[in-house]
Structures are given as structure tokens and as C-alpha cells.
Motif scaffolding. Sequence first.
Motif, short mmCIF file in Angstrom:
data_model
loop_
_atom_site.label_atom_id
_atom_site.label_comp_id
_atom_site.label_asym_id
_atom_site.label_seq_id
_atom_site.Cartn_x
_atom_site.Cartn_y
_atom_site.Cartn_z
N GLU A 158 53.56 -47.48 -21.12
CA GLU A 158 54.40 -46.28 -21.67
C GLU A 158 54.71 -46.13 -23.07
N GLU A 159 55.26 -47.56 -23.35
CA GLU A 159 55.47 -47.53 -24.75
C GLU A 159 54.44 -47.51 -25.86
N ALA A 160 53.18 -47.92 -25.36
CA ALA A 160 51.79 -47.89 -26.04
C ALA A 160 51.47 -46.68 -26.35
N LEU A 161 51.78 -45.71 -25.70
CA LEU A 161 51.35 -44.27 -25.88
C LEU A 161 51.99 -43.70 -27.20
N LYS A 162 53.15 -44.20 -27.34
CA LYS A 162 53.70 -43.81 -28.68
C LYS A 162 53.12 -44.26 -29.91
N TYR A 163 52.16 -45.30 -29.84
CA TYR A 163 51.56 -45.55 -31.17
C TYR A 163 50.18 -45.00 -31.29
N ILE A 164 49.75 -44.11 -30.81
CA ILE A 164 48.63 -43.35 -30.75
C ILE A 164 48.82 -42.58 -31.92
N ARG A 165 47.83 -42.48 -32.93
CA ARG A 165 48.05 -41.63 -34.04
C ARG A 165 46.93 -40.75 -34.07
N LEU A 166 45.71 -41.15 -33.79
CA LEU A 166 44.51 -40.09 -33.84
C LEU A 166 43.60 -40.29 -32.63
N PHE A 167 42.62 -39.14 -32.32
CA PHE A 167 41.55 -39.20 -31.32
C PHE A 167 40.13 -39.05 -31.88
N VAL A 168 39.36 -39.68 -31.36
CA VAL A 168 38.11 -39.44 -31.81
C VAL A 168 37.15 -39.53 -30.58
N LEU A 169 35.66 -39.23 -30.82
CA LEU A 169 34.75 -39.37 -29.72
C LEU A 169 33.81 -40.53 -30.18
N ILE A 170 33.25 -41.22 -29.50
CA ILE A 170 32.17 -42.40 -29.74
C ILE A 170 31.06 -42.34 -29.00
N ASN A 171 29.90 -42.42 -29.48
CA ASN A 171 28.61 -43.00 -29.08
C ASN A 171 28.62 -44.50 -28.95
N ASP A 172 28.90 -45.08 -28.00
CA ASP A 172 28.75 -46.66 -27.77
C ASP A 172 27.38 -47.04 -27.48
N VAL A 173 26.56 -47.36 -28.29
CA VAL A 173 25.33 -47.58 -28.11
C VAL A 173 25.20 -48.85 -27.48
N SER A 174 24.23 -49.17 -26.35
CA SER A 174 24.17 -50.21 -25.37
C SER A 174 22.80 -50.40 -25.44
N LEU A 175 22.30 -51.76 -25.42
CA LEU A 175 21.10 -52.31 -25.30
C LEU A 175 21.14 -52.80 -23.73
N ARG A 176 20.64 -52.02 -22.77
CA ARG A 176 20.70 -52.20 -21.19
C ARG A 176 19.92 -53.74 -20.95
N GLY A 177 18.76 -53.70 -21.66
CA GLY A 177 17.80 -54.87 -21.36
C GLY A 177 18.53 -56.23 -21.61
N LEU A 178 19.38 -56.28 -22.40
CA LEU A 178 19.99 -57.44 -22.99
C LEU A 178 21.20 -58.05 -22.21
N ILE A 179 22.01 -56.86 -21.45
CA ILE A 179 23.17 -57.01 -21.20
C ILE A 179 23.14 -58.09 -19.78
N PRO A 180 22.38 -58.01 -18.86
CA PRO A 180 22.33 -59.00 -17.68
C PRO A 180 22.37 -60.49 -18.19
#
Length: 326
Positions: A158-180
Motif C-alpha cells: 500500500e505504501e508502494a503505490l504512493k511512489y508511482i509517478r508515471l504510467f507507460v505501455l510496453i511491448n516486451d519483446v520475447s524470443l520464445r524459442g530461447l526461453i525453455p
Amino acid sequence: MKLGSLKSPQSLDGELCVISRDLKTAVKATHISANLREALEHWKEKEASLQKLYTDLNEGKAANAFPVDEKNFHSALPRTWLFADGSAFIYHIKLVRMARKAPLPETLETVPLMYQGECGQFLAPTEDIPQRDFSHGTDFEGEVAVVTDFVPMGVTPEEALKYIRLFVLINDVSLRGLIPEELAQGFGFFQSKPASALSPFAVTADELGEAWKGGRIHLPLEVNYNGQFFGKANAGAMHFHFGQLIAHAAKTRNLAAGSVIGSGTVSNESHDKGSSCLAEKRMIEQIETGSIKTPFMKSGDTVEMQMLNEKGQSIFGKISQKVKAV
């Protein structure tokens, strides 16, 4: 307030700009702070001046305002000190674990999953996604994220919410063939998580209105793939809220101002909402039809992500990327 980073040959951090609410005009704010990363490090001293400039811009009073062309902007925060990406959507975890035949963690609903990603270089939101080997299984992941002020170690959710300053969107690129293989070694992710992209603009909580509640953004994330509808999952379905994710990241360390904390892939159990990544769609195809039909990304494939407010207006601008063989 909406902020962005104009591309500049003089700085990898770009030039700090204030962006109008309708995303049509901008004005440089370098007289207040050279770049957004530095503004976040001195937020208490800079916020009021940035807010006044934002008000003046929206009222048509800002000198030297110019039209916005999103191609001229970096990711809102071109580079920073930490990108810690959670996985707060339980249904996404279930699907991707099923896809790689991995068991669900016993603490699935009590302890957030999180990894530390590339933060020294975010791709620009209109920059090509480079791919050197298509057997790696290039995938996009649509996410929402927060950018924090300095967060002290041991903060409560609950305290942590007070430290949020900004919001963004992300395209988190992933290489699925390498993950396993990486995870099987007990020390991943690394190679399977290359540079991601943020939205061109970052916004303060007031720009989200009533959609920001309970530590979650209750709006759909619109994803188009190769010009066609792909997903419109609501980000409000997060199991862990952002305060819980921040507190998890800060359990044993302080978080530097400018830390980006991601939600993980936005996912809803209702399949009519579509998906925010290819891995999910492929697993749903397997479940519903017995076979996977959708391949991973190839050269020339495009993905677009944005979030609209209740009036149908874009909040963060658009992530619009194309895969390019290198």
C-alpha cells in the motif's frame, strides 16, 4: 500531465517535452530538466513547473509549441536504471506454462513472478524490432507499466503505490524459442529477452481518471497485428496490483528513481477479448482446435499497441513496430 522524450543527436536520453492532452502539440521542457530520467530524480522540485507548462500548453499559452509527430520521439524513457517485469495476469501464466509443458508455481497466487530486463536501451516506439535468427520465435507482449520515484527497501504494497509517478505501455519483446532452454539452466531470462519498447508518452495518474483504482488501470489494451484486430484485454484483470509488484521488487533493495515496473502480458480469461501476445493465441488454438495455426513473427510483420480513454482518445500514443531481419 503527459511527458515525452524528443529524439536528439546530442543525448541518448532525448530532450524532455510536455505533450498536450490530445497528443497534438508539444513544447520542450529542457529549461526545467534536460531529460525525463533527471526529472524523475528531482521530481519534488520539478513537478510543479512541468505541471504549469502542461496547463499553459493545453490552454494555448505555451511559447514555441510544435505539432507532435510520434516518429520523432523515443520511448518515453529512453533508458533508465531498472526494468523489473512482473507477471501479474494469472491466465497468461497458465497458458504460457502449458505451452512449454512447465508446471505452475505453488505460489502462483501469493508471490509475484518477476525478472529483470534490459533497461539501458529501450527501442523507440516506431523503431523496427531487429531479428537475426527467426528460429528464436519472435513474439510481442503488450503490457502496462509504472515508473517510480525512489522507493525504499522493505516498502509495503500500500505504501508502494504512493511512489508511482508515471504510467507507460510496453511491448516486451520475447524470443520464445530461447526461453525453455534458458529456464532449464536455472538462471534465465537473458538472451530470450532483448530490448523492449515503451509508449512514446508517459502520463500521470490524473490522466487515467477513474480507470486508475485499486492499483490497476481498468482499461483495455488494444493490439493490432499486421493491421488486424488481435486483442483488447482489460488491464484491470491484474491479480497482483502495482503496489504489490513494486513491494516485491523492493523487498531486498532500494529502487532508483525512474525504475520501470511492468505488469506482464495483459490477459483476460474471456477468449473473445483476444490476446496481447502470440504465445497465448497459439496455446488457445491448441486447446480449442487441437493444433497451432499462428506462427511467430517474421520479417515485415507489424504490431500496434495503444490504450484509449472513455472518450476514445489515445492516452499514451501508439507503439507501432515492424520486425526487420538483421
